[in-house]
Design an enzyme around this catalytic site. Structure first.
Site, PDB file in Angstrom:
ATOM      1  N   ARG A  88      -1.835  -8.521  -2.340  1.00 33.51           N
ATOM      2  CA  ARG A  88      -2.998  -9.218  -2.899  1.00 33.51           C
ATOM      3  C   ARG A  88      -3.079  -8.984  -4.405  1.00 33.51           C
ATOM      4  NH1 ARG A  88      -7.962  -7.512   0.617  1.00 33.51           N
ATOM      5  NH2 ARG A  88      -6.718  -5.672   0.347  1.00 33.51           N
ATOM      6  N   THR A  89      -2.896  -7.701  -4.819  1.00 33.15           N
ATOM      7  CA  THR A  89      -2.883  -7.398  -6.252  1.00 33.15           C
ATOM      8  C   THR A  89      -1.601  -6.641  -6.591  1.00 33.15           C
ATOM      9  OG1 THR A  89      -4.372  -5.627  -5.557  1.00 33.15           O
ATOM     10  CG2 THR A  89      -5.293  -7.274  -7.017  1.00 33.15           C
ATOM     11  N   GLU A 143      -0.261  -6.160  22.595  1.00 34.80           N
ATOM     12  CA  GLU A 143       0.417  -4.987  23.146  1.00 34.80           C
ATOM     13  C   GLU A 143      -0.539  -4.174  24.030  1.00 34.80           C
ATOM     14  OE1 GLU A 143       1.492  -3.348  19.221  1.00 34.80           O
ATOM     15  OE2 GLU A 143       0.181  -1.666  19.654  1.00 34.80           O
ATOM     16  N   ARG A 188       0.987  -4.508  12.319  1.00 32.00           N
ATOM     17  CA  ARG A 188       0.115  -4.740  13.465  1.00 32.00           C
ATOM     18  C   ARG A 188       0.577  -5.995  14.180  1.00 32.00           C
ATOM     19  NH1 ARG A 188      -1.437  -0.425  13.699  1.00 32.00           N
ATOM     20  NH2 ARG A 188      -3.516   0.449  13.723  1.00 32.00           N
ATOM     21  N   ILE A 216       6.148  -3.280  11.170  1.00 31.59           N
ATOM     22  CA  ILE A 216       5.575  -1.989  11.582  1.00 31.59           C
ATOM     23  C   ILE A 216       4.078  -1.987  11.285  1.00 31.59           C
ATOM     24  CG2 ILE A 216       7.674  -0.591  11.352  1.00 31.59           C
ATOM     25  CD1 ILE A 216       6.499   0.362   8.608  1.00 31.59           C
ATOM     26  N   GLY A 220       0.853  -1.191   0.000  1.00 34.47           N
ATOM     27  CA  GLY A 220       0.000   0.000   0.000  1.00 34.47           C
ATOM     28  C   GLY A 220       0.886   1.237   0.000  1.00 34.47           C
ATOM     29  N   ARG A 221       0.299   2.346   0.469  1.00 36.12           N
ATOM     30  CA  ARG A 221       1.032   3.613   0.401  1.00 36.12           C
ATOM     31  C   ARG A 221       2.327   3.577   1.218  1.00 36.12           C
ATOM     32  NH1 ARG A 221      -4.831   6.023   0.830  1.00 36.12           N
ATOM     33  NH2 ARG A 221      -4.849   4.225   2.189  1.00 36.12           N
ATOM     34  N   ILE A 222       2.271   2.973   2.416  1.00 36.02           N
ATOM     35  CA  ILE A 222       3.471   2.953   3.266  1.00 36.02           C
ATOM     36  C   ILE A 222       4.518   2.004   2.670  1.00 36.02           C
ATOM     37  CG2 ILE A 222       4.364   2.439   5.578  1.00 36.02           C
ATOM     38  CD1 ILE A 222       1.569   3.274   6.669  1.00 36.02           C
ATOM     39  N   HIS A 227       5.312   0.826  19.479  1.00 35.71           N
ATOM     40  CA  HIS A 227       4.291   1.271  18.505  1.00 35.71           C
ATOM     41  C   HIS A 227       4.378   2.797  18.275  1.00 35.71           C
ATOM     42  CE1 HIS A 227       0.082   0.125  16.793  1.00 35.71           C
ATOM     43  NE2 HIS A 227       0.616   1.115  16.103  1.00 35.71           N
TER      44      HIS A 227
HETATM   45  C1  DGY Z   1      -1.863   3.616  12.716  1.00 31.06           C
HETATM   46  O1  DGY Z   1      -2.152   4.763  12.356  1.00 31.06           O
HETATM   47  O2  DGY Z   1      -2.571   2.651  12.451  1.00 31.06           O
HETATM   48  C2  DGY Z   1      -0.612   3.463  13.502  1.00 31.06           C
HETATM   49  O3  DGY Z   1      -0.315   2.121  13.731  1.00 31.06           O
HETATM   50  C3  DGY Z   1      -0.707   4.220  14.803  1.00 31.06           C
HETATM   51  O4  DGY Z   1      -1.449   3.497  15.704  1.00 31.06           O
END
Ligand code: DGY
Length: 331
Positions: free
Chosen positions: A182-183, A272, A243, A241, A159-161, A290
């Protein structure tokens, strides 16, 4: 609500003063300046009579809660992640959910790269060694780490990140970038990120540094467990980074102990803020609480987008970043 009174909102956690100021211009706001962690019953109690909630990505909004909060119309997460929302239940109850995408992309990608660098080059481990007074001499192989420039960067979830991390790796560090999603991306985006789509199996087997950026869902639960770790290179690093729950933390702790992979960098954890006790014992893991999106400017922008959603939807019927627009027709 009387003809003159303002609609009521709940802000579930302590937040920047300007959030309360902006919301208070339009709503009667109940906030939580002491930052008390309310249990579920307390959250339900405080949501009584509220039409909207400013949430922080951890408050579970599901059918059972919604049945007890009939006035609720909108829950606005200040996070991009929204696995605290049961969107099907919210849609059925006519409650809109919104999140905060885009505004945190570059900051989170910066942190993903920082964690990758710290993990590959053993920054935490060597600092602990120095602080403990163990550094008595230079030596040729002391804290020898993994190469970053020119290595192969693997990204799970593009995705974007993921794309922003790919750009840093490809353009800044001359890394070969492979990804699984996925795509696949469009050809133009792949070119921009200098990234090549591969199977998950090839990603695991080929990456020198594997960064996880997939959203959490039942389908992505334990996407990386013992079997996947065993497919990675013994010299590889793993960065999460995304979840907690995407990685099987117990399996990862064991793999780090057994040197199935070289090292890991984790910003998110199953359950967490608790951290698997075995992860706290292994030296070859960098652990952070986090904080990937935690710069002041970005956190202000995330909070501001949640406010825009609350004001936009509750006053004018239009949210900026709706997740389940079908909810609007179910009210
Ligand atoms: C988000 O924006 O989902 C980051 O993990 C901050 O919780």
């Amino acid at each position: 609500m009387t003809a003159t009174s303002k609609p009521s909102l709940l802000v579930t956690r302590a937040i920047f003063p300007e959030v309360i100021e902006r919301l208070s211009a339009h709503f009667t706001v109940e906030s939580n300046p002491e930052d008390t962690l309310w249990d579920r019953a307390e959250l339900v109690r405080r949501l009584q009579g509220k039409v909207g909630a400013f949430t922080t990505g951890v408050e579970r909004i599901d059918a059972e809660l919604l049945a007890q909060c009939p006035d609720l119309k909108l829950c606005a997460n200040m996070t991009v992640g929204y696995n605290n929302f049961d969107l099907d239940a919210m849609t059925a109850a006519g409650v809109l959910g919104t999140n905060a995408p885009d505004v945190l992309t570059e900051t989170t990608a910066d942190f993903g790269f920082a964690l990758l660098m710290a993990t590959a080059r053993r920054v935490s481990e060597s600092e602990h060694f120095l602080r403990a007074g163990h550094w008595t001499r230079w030596s040729y192989d002391m804290f020898s780490g993994a190469e970053v420039h020119g290595s192969t960067l693997g990204i799970l979830g593009m995705g974007r990140i993921g794309q922003a991390i790919a750009r840093r790796g490809a353009h800044g560090f001359g890394m070969k970038v492979i990804y699984h999603n996925r795509t696949p991306l469009s050809a133009a985006l792949e070119q921009d990120c200098k990234a090549r789509y591969v199977s998950k199996q090839e990603l695991l087997a080929t990456a020198d540094h594997l960064v996880l950026v997939v959203p959490y869902s039942a389908a992505s639960h334990h996407s990386i467990g013992a079997a996947e770790l065993a497919q990675m290179k013994p010299t590889a690093t793993l960065i999460n980074i995304a979840r907690g729950g995407i990685v099987d933390d117990a399996a990862l702790a064991q793999a780090l102990k057994d040197r199935v992979i070289a090292a890991a960098g984790l910003d998110v954890f199953e359950g967490e803020p608790s951290v698997h006790p075995e992860l706290l014992q292994v030296p070859n893991v960098v652990l952070t609480p986090h904080i990937a999106s935690a710069t002041e400017g970005t956190r202000r922008a995330m909070a501001s987008l949640a406010v825009d959603n609350l004001i936009g939807y509750l006053l004018n019927g239009t949210a900026v970043t709706p997740l389940n627009p079908a909810a609007i027709h179910n009210r």
